[in-house]
Design an enzyme around this catalytic site. Structure first.
Site, PDB file in Angstrom:
ATOM      1  N   SER A 242     -51.777  10.122  10.837  1.00 32.70           N
ATOM      2  CA  SER A 242     -50.399  10.417  10.449  1.00 32.70           C
ATOM      3  C   SER A 242     -49.464   9.869  11.526  1.00 32.70           C
ATOM      4  O   SER A 242     -49.913   9.291  12.509  1.00 32.70           O
ATOM      5  CB  SER A 242     -50.194  11.917  10.308  1.00 32.70           C
ATOM      6  OG  SER A 242     -50.187  12.505  11.598  1.00 32.70           O
ATOM      7  N   LYS A 243     -48.175  10.113  11.326  1.00 30.58           N
ATOM      8  CA  LYS A 243     -47.164   9.609  12.267  1.00 30.58           C
ATOM      9  C   LYS A 243     -47.407  10.106  13.688  1.00 30.58           C
ATOM     10  O   LYS A 243     -47.024   9.453  14.645  1.00 30.58           O
ATOM     11  CB  LYS A 243     -45.770  10.051  11.814  1.00 30.58           C
ATOM     12  CG  LYS A 243     -45.196   9.095  10.804  1.00 30.58           C
ATOM     13  CD  LYS A 243     -43.679   9.136  10.800  1.00 30.58           C
ATOM     14  CE  LYS A 243     -43.122   7.923  10.077  1.00 30.58           C
ATOM     15  NZ  LYS A 243     -42.031   8.248   9.202  1.00 30.58           N
ATOM     16  N   ARG A 244     -48.015  11.290  13.794  1.00 34.65           N
ATOM     17  CA  ARG A 244     -48.349  11.836  15.107  1.00 34.65           C
ATOM     18  C   ARG A 244     -49.139  10.836  15.959  1.00 34.65           C
ATOM     19  O   ARG A 244     -49.085  10.859  17.176  1.00 34.65           O
ATOM     20  CB  ARG A 244     -49.232  13.067  14.918  1.00 34.65           C
ATOM     21  CG  ARG A 244     -48.588  14.362  15.193  1.00 34.65           C
ATOM     22  CD  ARG A 244     -49.519  15.534  14.956  1.00 34.65           C
ATOM     23  NE  ARG A 244     -50.563  15.335  13.957  1.00 34.65           N
ATOM     24  CZ  ARG A 244     -51.846  15.200  14.243  1.00 34.65           C
ATOM     25  NH1 ARG A 244     -52.255  15.219  15.473  1.00 34.65           N
ATOM     26  NH2 ARG A 244     -52.735  15.051  13.265  1.00 34.65           N
ATOM     27  N   HIS A 245     -49.936  10.015  15.287  1.00 36.70           N
ATOM     28  CA  HIS A 245     -50.791   9.081  16.019  1.00 36.70           C
ATOM     29  C   HIS A 245     -50.084   7.790  16.394  1.00 36.70           C
ATOM     30  O   HIS A 245     -50.727   6.828  16.800  1.00 36.70           O
ATOM     31  CB  HIS A 245     -52.024   8.737  15.184  1.00 36.70           C
ATOM     32  CG  HIS A 245     -52.896   9.913  14.900  1.00 36.70           C
ATOM     33  ND1 HIS A 245     -52.742  10.684  13.772  1.00 36.70           N
ATOM     34  CD2 HIS A 245     -53.894  10.475  15.606  1.00 36.70           C
ATOM     35  CE1 HIS A 245     -53.641  11.659  13.798  1.00 36.70           C
ATOM     36  NE2 HIS A 245     -54.337  11.562  14.896  1.00 36.70           N
ATOM     37  N   GLY A 246     -48.783   7.745  16.228  1.00 35.60           N
ATOM     38  CA  GLY A 246     -48.068   6.504  16.528  1.00 35.60           C
ATOM     39  C   GLY A 246     -47.730   5.825  15.223  1.00 35.60           C
ATOM     40  O   GLY A 246     -47.496   6.491  14.215  1.00 35.60           O
TER      41      GLY A 246
END
Ligand code: GLU
Length: 460
Positions: A242-246
């Site tokens: 997800s966006k959390r991972h960049g």
């Protein structure tokens, strides 16, 4: 003829898992001389938006995943979906349900109370000999699918293998909401039938929908296509990507300086393999693709590997190949193109992304950087500054060609009985603000006389 489709919902950005689904659909169709379609599933009016559609088109275009025929917008098929719902009502495969929200809530609570999974209890489901409740005048009915009560739905998933689900686990799902809009499972099946889709290749988050959809195919009197459910892509921490991972959206990767061939190559390897092949083109993937080499377990996103692949493709490029995709801020700096070309050749082996290249070019041609105290202490003592002063005079007596710079450097080091790094390192620090770079001679020749003197003068 094999026909596949990529059917994204334009409700957000096009994520990396989505585009991998598109890639596998594309490769499978091409491998079999089939056709690959794009269907935008924009029936959720509240969440669908044009910006998301544009991102999907931009991402697919960037990766050269060209679809056959016209783009199909699911919202345009609404009347057709409703027509099929009417047919299902007529042939006894669907029925109207007048339950109010309160009734459904009660039903759910009653099941939960008994420790059972909540389910529709079938109170409006017509059966022979059953008397249905009286239709309330103030409720617009939903239309439910009359799911077969017993038996199993079985299919051989091209990725997950043989799957069997009992009909008893399935509810009579809603085909049409009380406001008249058809629901997802119905629309997907009708569109896939009308488009003649032979292979439904999609993420395994849809695997629970498949038995329901298979029942709808059968009720409509159509052959069931083959299904292939692709496993999830996890982040490096093992959680859903997800966006959390960049960067999670495809267009982010474009902005970060990745090349389309790298993304295709990397995504192809994320869940599929062809022997030991690591580097291959989209065309090769299309020649080699088969489902027996698609893994049924989740794959893990590995940025290091993507960077390694991107570096591989960057090395195969010339400046002319990449100049149109450089950042606009960078172009605005108006750097001399012939110098950029030389810098690209000098640095491309070291670049994981095009942004790395831009960074190096900035360091060489842009405003000079502050130099870390640590580097000054390590490399710039009185002796070295004296050497640089003398060397600077010698360079200024030359024509600043690469030949002249290199022979001046060589003789200078030799005559003073120095080791090359004793001169090269201080030069790097003074000129670039770093102690790491490829051939310093080449860099001096690229920088040229004016910039060389400007940077030297700061110190000497
Ligand atoms: N529109 C669905 C999604 O974006 C895909 C439906 C399908 O491939 O069957 O997840």
């Amino acid at each position: 003829m094999i026909k596949t489709r990529f059917a994204p919902s334009p409700t957000g950005y096009l994520h990396i898992g989505g585009i991998r689904t598109a890639l596998f659909n594309y490769a499978f169709a091409k491998k079999n001389q089939g056709e690959f379609y794009l269907r935008i599933e924009d029936t959720d009016e509240a969440r669908s938006n044009q910006e998301a559609v544009d991102k999907i088109l931009q991402g697919m275009d960037w990766l050269n995943l060209n679809h056959d025929g016209e783009i199909i917008y699911q919202s345009e098929n609404k009347d057709r979906h409703k027509e099929v719902i009417q047919d299902l009502l007529k042939n006894g495969s669907a029925y109207e349900c007048y339950c109010s929200k309160e009734e459904l809530d009660e039903m759910r609570l009653a099941y939960e109370h008994k420790g059972l999974k909540p389910k529709y209890d079938g109170r409006w489901r017509p059966e022979t000999g059953k008397t249905l409740p009286t239709k309330p005048a103030d409720i617009q009915p939903v239309i439910r699918f009359k799911n077969p009560p017993t038996g199993f739905i079985k299919w051989d998933d091209l990725v997950k293998g043989s799957i069997s689900v009992s009909n008893e686990e399935l509810d009579d799902l809603i085909l049409q909401r009380s406001d008249g809009t058809p629901t997802y499972n119905l629309s997907v099946v009708v569109d896939d039938i009308d488009m003649g889709i032979t292979h439904v290749i999609r993420g395994d988050d849809h695997i629970n929908n498949t038995p329901r959809q298979i029942n709808i195919y059968k009720a409509c009197g159509f052959d069931v296509p083959q299904f292939a459910h692709l496993s999830m892509i996890l982040g490096e921490d093992g959680q859903k990507l997800s966006k959390r991972h960049g960067a999670a959206s495809v267009t982010d990767y474009m902005d970060l300086g990745y090349l389309p061939e790298s993304i295709n190559n990397y995504l192809a390897r994320l869940g599929w393999s062809h022997g030991d092949a690591e580097i291959f083109s989209l065309e090769q993937m299309c020649q080699w693709f088969s489902f027996d080499k698609v893994t049924s377990s989740a794959s893990q996103f590995d940025l290091k590997k993507l960077n390694w692949i991107n570096n591989h493709y960057i090395k195969t490029k010339n400046y002319d190949d990449i100049k149109t995709v450089l950042a606009s801020k960078f172009i605005a700096n108006d750097f001399d193109e012939s110098k950029l070309q030389l810098i690209f050749e000098l640095y491309k082996d070291r670049c994981h992304t095009l942004r790395d290249f831009e960074q190096h070019a900035e360091t060489i041609l842009g405003e000079s950087r502050q130099i870390d105290e640590d580097l000054k202490i390590k490399y710039l003592n009185q002796d070295t500054l004296q050497h640089l002063k003398s060397l600077s005079i010698e360079f200024n007596n030359s024509d600043f060609s690469i030949g002249a710079i290199e022979s001046t450097l060589k003789n200078f080091v030799k005559n003073r009985e120095l080791k090359f790094p004793q001169i090269a390192m201080p030069l790097r620090v003074v000129l670039l603000g770093t102690d790491q770079s490829p051939s310093i001679g080449h860099i001096i020749a690229i920088i040229g006389k004016a910039l060389f003197n400007k940077r030297m003068d700061r110190f000497l």
